[in-house]
Scaffold this active site. Structure first.
Site, short mmCIF file in Angstrom:
data_model
loop_
_atom_site.label_atom_id
_atom_site.label_comp_id
_atom_site.label_asym_id
_atom_site.label_seq_id
_atom_site.Cartn_x
_atom_site.Cartn_y
_atom_site.Cartn_z
CB ALA A 28 1.92 -9.58 16.33
CB CYS A 65 4.51 21.12 -5.82
SG CYS A 65 5.87 20.77 -6.93
CB CYS A 112 3.98 23.15 -10.39
SG CYS A 112 3.12 21.83 -9.52
CG HIS A 144 -2.10 -0.97 1.01
ND1 HIS A 144 -2.76 -1.58 2.05
CD2 HIS A 144 -2.70 -1.43 -0.12
CE1 HIS A 144 -3.71 -2.37 1.58
NE2 HIS A 144 -3.69 -2.30 0.27
CB CYS A 183 3.82 17.45 -7.31
SG CYS A 183 2.86 18.69 -8.19
CB CYS A 242 4.68 18.93 -11.60
SG CYS A 242 5.92 19.25 -10.34
CG ASN A 293 -5.43 -11.75 12.80
OD1 ASN A 293 -4.95 -10.65 13.08
ND2 ASN A 293 -5.89 -12.03 11.60
N GLY A 346 -1.71 -10.20 11.81
CA GLY A 346 -2.44 -8.96 12.12
C GLY A 346 -3.14 -8.28 10.97
P1 NAD Z 1 -7.14 -3.58 10.04
O1 NAD Z 1 -7.10 -2.35 10.90
O2 NAD Z 1 -8.29 -3.79 9.15
O3 NAD Z 1 -7.03 -4.91 10.92
C1 NAD Z 1 -6.08 -5.08 11.88
C2 NAD Z 1 -6.02 -6.55 12.30
O4 NAD Z 1 -5.02 -6.69 13.28
C3 NAD Z 1 -7.31 -7.11 12.89
O5 NAD Z 1 -7.53 -8.39 12.36
C4 NAD Z 1 -7.00 -7.19 14.40
O6 NAD Z 1 -7.68 -8.25 15.04
C5 NAD Z 1 -5.52 -7.46 14.35
N1 NAD Z 1 -4.78 -7.05 15.56
C6 NAD Z 1 -5.05 -6.08 16.47
N2 NAD Z 1 -4.12 -6.07 17.44
C7 NAD Z 1 -3.22 -7.03 17.13
C8 NAD Z 1 -2.03 -7.51 17.75
N3 NAD Z 1 -1.54 -6.98 18.88
N4 NAD Z 1 -1.37 -8.54 17.15
C9 NAD Z 1 -1.82 -9.09 16.00
N5 NAD Z 1 -2.95 -8.70 15.38
C10 NAD Z 1 -3.64 -7.67 15.95
O7 NAD Z 1 -5.79 -3.55 9.27
P2 NAD Z 1 -5.39 -4.22 7.92
O8 NAD Z 1 -6.06 -5.52 7.75
O9 NAD Z 1 -3.92 -4.14 7.85
O10 NAD Z 1 -6.03 -3.26 6.77
C11 NAD Z 1 -6.22 -1.90 6.88
C12 NAD Z 1 -5.33 -1.04 5.95
O11 NAD Z 1 -5.01 0.13 6.69
C13 NAD Z 1 -4.00 -1.63 5.64
O12 NAD Z 1 -4.03 -2.02 4.35
C14 NAD Z 1 -2.97 -0.53 5.85
O13 NAD Z 1 -2.59 0.02 4.61
C15 NAD Z 1 -3.66 0.53 6.59
N6 NAD Z 1 -3.14 0.78 7.94
C16 NAD Z 1 -1.80 0.69 8.18
C17 NAD Z 1 -1.31 0.90 9.44
C18 NAD Z 1 0.18 0.82 9.67
O14 NAD Z 1 0.94 1.10 8.75
N7 NAD Z 1 0.62 0.42 10.85
C19 NAD Z 1 -2.18 1.20 10.50
C20 NAD Z 1 -3.57 1.32 10.21
C21 NAD Z 1 -4.02 1.09 8.92
ZN ZN Z 2 4.57 20.14 -8.75
#
Ligand code: NAD
Ligand code: ZN
Length: 252
Positions: A240, A154, A157, A123, A131, A136, A220, A194
């Site tokens: 986790a 930017c 631009c 993602h 930008c 650009c 999970n 997770g």
């Molecule tokens: P989600 O928020 O939909 O789900 C999170 C999952 O993690 C759930 O299944 C939950 O039960 C589980 N979870 C919660 N605590 C946990 C723990 N301590 N250990 C293991 N699992 C645990 O997130 P998703 O499925 O990744 O999808 C949402 C989108 O949001 C992602 O694609 C991502 O791009 C984005 N996002 C990213 C971040 C980040 O970069 N840390 C944070 C929030 C959302």
């Molecule tokens: Zn620009």
């Protein structure tokens, strides 16, 4: 807490991981929860304060300052966050040559901070911005931007800058998407950590792995769509960090 009845499942998971020829790990927001980074669907954190709409492309185009406000808050959290045991254990497995790659939906850079090298960011990333002017498209490092007045503009631009994360209504960036699906086709063992399995097309990665004969191990705290629809072979229920610790102990 990890209960006694699950011990055998851990032994079995450790055995499968040890014998993997091409281990791929697929992570979601849950792996970073113990680092203090809020998940989208959890009970607390900034995503209760903002509508998920702030991360949709159409909303961003119309209300860039509102969208940036939420993103800045998230960016401040991840800049100060540190990898937890689960991130560190995965980096260790890569150094030992057991883990071949990580495909992450996360945009928090914590796998890289933990020392993982072969990471596919399905993602995108918050580290850089682009930008939005198609003529650009200049790129900047997010941490070098002045975010006092939002949205940032930017220097070349004057158009609005957008973080390089995949918004709702956008396709995941290339080549990360194709390379991630390649990894899912190659793997014989995939560990999922997770993720709720509801975000598409990311949720198709474990399905692709399974269709190609891979064993799927899921970590999970609660069942996900992948558990419910039978994509998962071994479900290790728990957070986790604690589950990865148990696996690493079993692998010694
Ligand atoms: P989600 O928020 O939909 O789900 C999170 C999952 O993690 C759930 O299944 C939950 O039960 C589980 N979870 C919660 N605590 C946990 C723990 N301590 N250990 C293991 N699992 C645990 O997130 P998703 O499925 O990744 O999808 C949402 C989108 O949001 C992602 O694609 C991502 O791009 C984005 N996002 C990213 C971040 C980040 O970069 N840390 C944070 C929030 C959302
Ligand atoms: Zn620009």
């Amino acid at each position: 807490m990890v209960s006694e009845e699950k011990i055998d499942k851990f032994k079995e998971a450790a055995r499968i991981i040890k014998s993997a020829k091409y281990l791929v790990v697929f992570t979601g927001a849950g792996i970073s929860a113990e680092s203090g980074v809020p998940t989208f669907r959890g009970d607390n954190g900034i995503w209760k304060k903002y509508d998920s709409n702030v991360l949709s492309l159409s909303y961003f185009i119309e209300h860039p300052e509102e969208s940036w406000k939420a993103q800045k808050e998230f960016f401040d959290i991840i800049l100060n966050a540190n990898p937890n045991y689960a991130h560190i254990a995965l980096a260790e497995l890569e150094k030992k040559g057991i883990l071949k790659s990580i495909v992450t939906q996360n945009i928090d850079n914590l796998h890289q901070k933990a020392g993982s090298e072969n990471v596919f960011e399905f993602h995108g990333t918050m580290k850089t911005v682009t930008c939005i002017n198609p003529r650009c498209m200049h790129k900047y490092k997010t941490e070098e931007l002045d975010l006092t007045n939002l949205p940032p503009k930017c220097e070349k631009c004057g158009s609005v800058l957008k973080t390089d994360i995949c918004f709702f209504e956008e396709n995941p960036p290339e080549p990360a998407k194709s390379l991630s699906f390649q990894e899912a086709s190659k793997t014989d063992v995939m560990i999922i950590v997770g993720t709720s399995g509801v975000v598409h097309p990311a949720a198709l990665l474990p399905v692709t792995a399974k269709e190609n004969g891979a064993k799927i191990i899921e970590i999970n705290p609660d069942s996900s769509l992948l558990t419910i629809y039978g994509t998962t072979d071994i479900f290790l229920q728990g957070e986790a960090g604690e589950v990865m610790k148990k696996i690493m102990e079993e692998m010694e």
